[in-house]
Design a protein around this motif. Structure first.
Motif, PDB file in Angstrom:
ATOM      1  N   VAL A  71       0.836  -1.203   0.000  1.00  0.00           N
ATOM      2  CA  VAL A  71       0.000   0.000   0.000  1.00  0.00           C
ATOM      3  C   VAL A  71       0.872   1.255   0.000  1.00  0.00           C
ATOM      4  CG1 VAL A  71      -1.590   1.360   1.407  1.00  0.00           C
ATOM      5  CG2 VAL A  71      -2.037  -1.051   1.019  1.00  0.00           C
ATOM      6  N   ALA A 101       2.126   1.755  -3.493  1.00  0.00           N
ATOM      7  CA  ALA A 101       1.083   2.151  -4.435  1.00  0.00           C
ATOM      8  C   ALA A 101       0.706   3.616  -4.223  1.00  0.00           C
ATOM      9  CB  ALA A 101      -0.139   1.259  -4.271  1.00  0.00           C
ATOM     10  N   LEU A 146      -4.399  -7.335  -3.805  1.00  0.00           N
ATOM     11  CA  LEU A 146      -3.652  -6.117  -4.123  1.00  0.00           C
ATOM     12  C   LEU A 146      -2.501  -6.372  -5.093  1.00  0.00           C
ATOM     13  CD1 LEU A 146      -3.262  -3.146  -3.544  1.00  0.00           C
ATOM     14  CD2 LEU A 146      -2.087  -3.737  -1.432  1.00  0.00           C
ATOM     15  N   ILE A 186      -0.460  -4.087  -8.272  1.00  0.00           N
ATOM     16  CA  ILE A 186       0.887  -3.556  -8.101  1.00  0.00           C
ATOM     17  C   ILE A 186       1.793  -4.092  -9.205  1.00  0.00           C
ATOM     18  CG2 ILE A 186       2.857  -3.498  -6.529  1.00  0.00           C
ATOM     19  CD1 ILE A 186       0.715  -2.213  -5.111  1.00  0.00           C
ATOM     20  N   SER A 240      -5.286   0.385  -3.299  1.00  0.00           N
ATOM     21  CA  SER A 240      -4.815   0.420  -1.914  1.00  0.00           C
ATOM     22  C   SER A 240      -5.902   0.847  -0.955  1.00  0.00           C
ATOM     23  CB  SER A 240      -3.568   1.277  -1.727  1.00  0.00           C
ATOM     24  OG  SER A 240      -3.444   2.218  -2.708  1.00  0.00           O
ATOM     25  N   SER A 268      -6.999  -0.998   2.549  1.00  0.00           N
ATOM     26  CA  SER A 268      -6.495  -0.372   3.770  1.00  0.00           C
ATOM     27  C   SER A 268      -7.332   0.799   4.245  1.00  0.00           C
ATOM     28  CB  SER A 268      -5.068   0.115   3.542  1.00  0.00           C
ATOM     29  OG  SER A 268      -5.090   1.215   2.683  1.00  0.00           O
ATOM     30  N   SER A 304       6.691   2.796   1.408  1.00  0.00           N
ATOM     31  CA  SER A 304       6.639   1.555   2.173  1.00  0.00           C
ATOM     32  C   SER A 304       7.191   1.766   3.572  1.00  0.00           C
ATOM     33  CB  SER A 304       7.482   0.473   1.498  1.00  0.00           C
ATOM     34  OG  SER A 304       6.907   0.107   0.290  1.00  0.00           O
TER      35      SER A 304
END
Ligand SMILES: Nc1ncnc2c1ncn2[C@@H]1O[C@H](COP(=O)(O)OP(=O)(O)O)[C@@H](O)[C@H]1O
Ligand SMILES: [Mg+2]
Lengths: 271, 345
Positions: free
Chosen positions: B79, B82, B212, B216, B265, B269, B303
């Motif tokens: 996430v 992204a 996900l 990605i 994402s 999330s 990240s």
């Protein structure tokens, strides 16, 4: 001979038409300067020629082909434009910005090849930016920045260069610097240059051909001796100009001028 | 040494420096990964952690690590990447360092979809966990398309500024709808939605990772292959056209990639703001504005930020958890204000 012809175009912005009908032929391998009062459509014309604005009528021909029918990348290999106001994103060095000029010649990921480096190097040297090449663009003076954008256009390696007010905001010496550079590029590299200048004397001294515009129309065009006449300047700028011959270029220059209405006042008081 | 050689030597030097910086961020991620793995209600010593990772842990340690913590950390990594890449694209295309995926209305679009579902089908509380990502993605995509259509002007195409302004307006409208919807929710459902909206990664499991990952794997390489295009777009419309870039087409592709990344994402999330804003900015400070370096650096910084935020959120109010999105906001909001102040100066 002309590689760039403007054929009865109409052009403007979303709802307003700025230029209703205009035709012109840009002489090949010559310096052409457009003059005219603020807001008369000089930038609009240049933007149309550089396919940034779409023409609403008519067409612009580059090497005999209408630019709408040629891929934009193809055009970018022949014609570069220096916009009136360009601002580099923060965090770029001069070298990096100039290297972006290679875009139309690159493929894929954009690793710089030997050929690219050669042109970038030449562009940086000829604009006198060699010492500064690793500096961030935002740390430069206005004149230096202007030269970086010119260098980027040069790295593009095109036959035609279009420059919108390349000398505005520069001091006298730096203005001449840029104009001499353009003159050299024209003489030594055979580049066709089309630009907008506000300084009539510079226009007269450095151009082979002048186009005088007012309200989206061409009032007169031709070599400087033909355009730089007091009746033309009166028609275009509404000024009364006293002209003489430039000792450097032998072309007419404007020694001093008055607003037309000022002169009329003066005449009235004399009477 | 000729000048051309000098230029290539200089380039190589800069390249090495940037690779070094990228590797450093990568190492920080690994360190944070280790810390995050051992942080939580049940702490693991580094030795236990390593033994469990190599398959020699107790059953309990295995469950904690592989079923709870690992998917969650992997989700934060994905996430974070992204959102950061989505933000880098938006900032590059709009030439606005304050652009953020949240502005595209993606977060609020996803939120309203989730809320609508929960408020109209409140009984299926078990189902949403798996259904949420799909719903959220549909909501995010629909909103993005709506904003694009509203911002589109005939004859001129899409201007980034108008796009951002429309995004803000639509997001505000959606917020209003959400407030109305809130009234329909039961307290439990409300709490569920609130935590989800705040951006939390708890409850992540491997199926979220699987949902996900394809996005990605497809979208990040596309974004990276557009590095040169982004460099050019970033100069502004006139220079980019002058350089022969098909602006409208490239912009559309890049916006779609940004929406895809952010939508994917947000769907796993919830709405995590600020990562897409801060990560590109920090990356620019590190490696400059060339997207060949900026994109990978921003991805890694994103990240790192999200793992760190999630770890802090898990640790700070133990045994309760603070959603990662809130931790990011607490750090991100002042940073945003700082950027704003600096951009005015
Ligand atoms: N982006 C724009 N949208 C609408 N009108 C514009 C735009 N740019 C310029 N104009 C208008 O077009 C006219 C000509 O502008 P321009 O070509 O820039 O003049 P100049 O000769 O000073 O370069 C002006 O009246 C100006 O207000
Ligand atoms: Mg102008």
């Amino acid at each position: 001979m002309s590689v760039l012809t403007v054929d009865h175009i109409a052009v403007g912005y979303s709802n307003t038409v700025i230029i209703e009908e205009l035709s012109a032929a840009i002489p090949e391998k010559k310096i052409t300067t457009i003059i005219g009062p603020n807001g008369c459509g000089k930038s609009t014309l240049l933007k149309a020629v550089a396919r940034i604005l779409k023409t609403q009528k008519g067409a612009i021909f580059l090497d005999g082909r209408a630019i709408q029918q040629v891929s934009t990348k193809e055009i970018a290999k022949k014609l570069a434009i220096l916009p009136q106001s360009a601002e580099a994103p923060p965090g770029l060095t001069i070298f990096e910005l100039v290297s972006y000029g290679r875009f139309p010649h690159q493929r894929g990921f954009g690793t710089l090849k030997k050929e690219d480096l050669k042109h970038i190097h030449w562009a940086i040297e000829v604009t006198g930016l060699g010492e500064l090449r690793d500096r961030p663009v935002e740390a430069l003076s206005g004149g230096q920045r202007q030269r970086v954008w010119i260098a980027m256009a040069l790295a593009q390696d095109t036959e035609i260069l279009i420059l919108d007010e390349p000398t505005t905001y520069l001091d006298l010496a730096h203005q001449l610097d840029i104009l001499l550079l353009l003159k050299k590029l024209n003489e030594e590299e055979g580049k066709t240059i089309v630009m907008v200048l506000h300084d009539l004397n510079h226009a007269s001294r450095f151009s082979h051909y002048m186009i005088a515009m007012k309200d989206g129309e061409i009032i007169t065009e031709g070599e400087p001796k033909k355009v730089m006449k007091s009746e033309n300047l009166k028609a275009v700028f509404d000024i009364n100009a006293i002209l003489m011959t430039c000792p450097f270029s032998q072309n007419p220059i404007c020694l001093s001028y008055q607003l037309n209405k000022e002169t009329e006042c003066l005449l009235q008081t004399v009477e | 040494m000729t000048e051309e050689n000098y230029i290539s030597a200089y380039q190589q030097k800069k390249h090495r420096k940037n690779i070094f910086l990228i590797l450093s961020v990568f190492i920080l991620i690994i360190i944070m990964f280790m810390i995050s793995m051992s942080t939580g209600f049940i702490r693991l010593t580094p030795m236990e952690l390593i033994r469990t990772l190599f398959g020699m842990g107790t059953d309990k340690q295995n469950i904690i690590l592989f079923d709870f913590r690992l998917p969650r950390i992997v989700i934060s990594i994905l996430v974070g990447m992204a959102l950061a890449v989505s933000g880098s694209i938006l900032q590059g295309v709009s030439r606005n360092a304050l652009a953020d995926p949240g502005i595209l209305g993606i977060n609020s679009g996803a939120g309203v979809a989730v809320m609508l579902f929960i408020s109209f089908f409140p009984t299926t509380t078990a189902a949403p966990v798996f259904f949420l990502p799909i719903l959220a993605f549909i909501g995010a995509g629909t909103t993005a398309i709506l904003i694009y259509v509203l911002a589109y002007k005939r004859g001129e195409g899409i201007s980034p500024t108008r796009l951002l302004l429309t995004g803000v307006a639509v997001a505000a409208g959606i917020s209003a709808v959400m407030i109305v919807l809130t009234l329909r929710l039961s307290p439990e459902n409300y709490q569920f939605v609130a935590v989800w909206m705040a951006g939390s990664i708890w409850g992540s499991n491997w199926s979220f990772v699987l949902a996900l990952l394809p996005w990605i794997l497809i979208l990040l390489p596309i974004a990276y292959s557009k590095a040169r295009v982004l460099n050019t777009l970033n100069l502004g419309e006139i220079p980019a056209t002058g350089l022969g870039l098909a602006i409208e087409k490239e912009r559309l592709i890049l916006l779609a990639v940004a929406v895809g990344l952010a939508g994917a994402s947000v769907s796993v999330s919830g709405g995590i703001g600020f990562i897409g804003l801060i990560a590109p900015h920090l990356a620019r400070q590190l490696v400059g504005a060339k997207h060949q370096y900026l994109l990978p650096t921003a991805a890694l910084v994103g990240s790192l930020l999200l793992i760190t935020a999630d770890t802090i959120g898990r640790w700070i109010l133990e045994p309760s958890e603070v959603p990662a999105g809130i931790v990011v906001a607490v750090i991100g909001a002042p940073y945003f204000l700082y950027l704003l102040a600096k951009s005015k100066a």
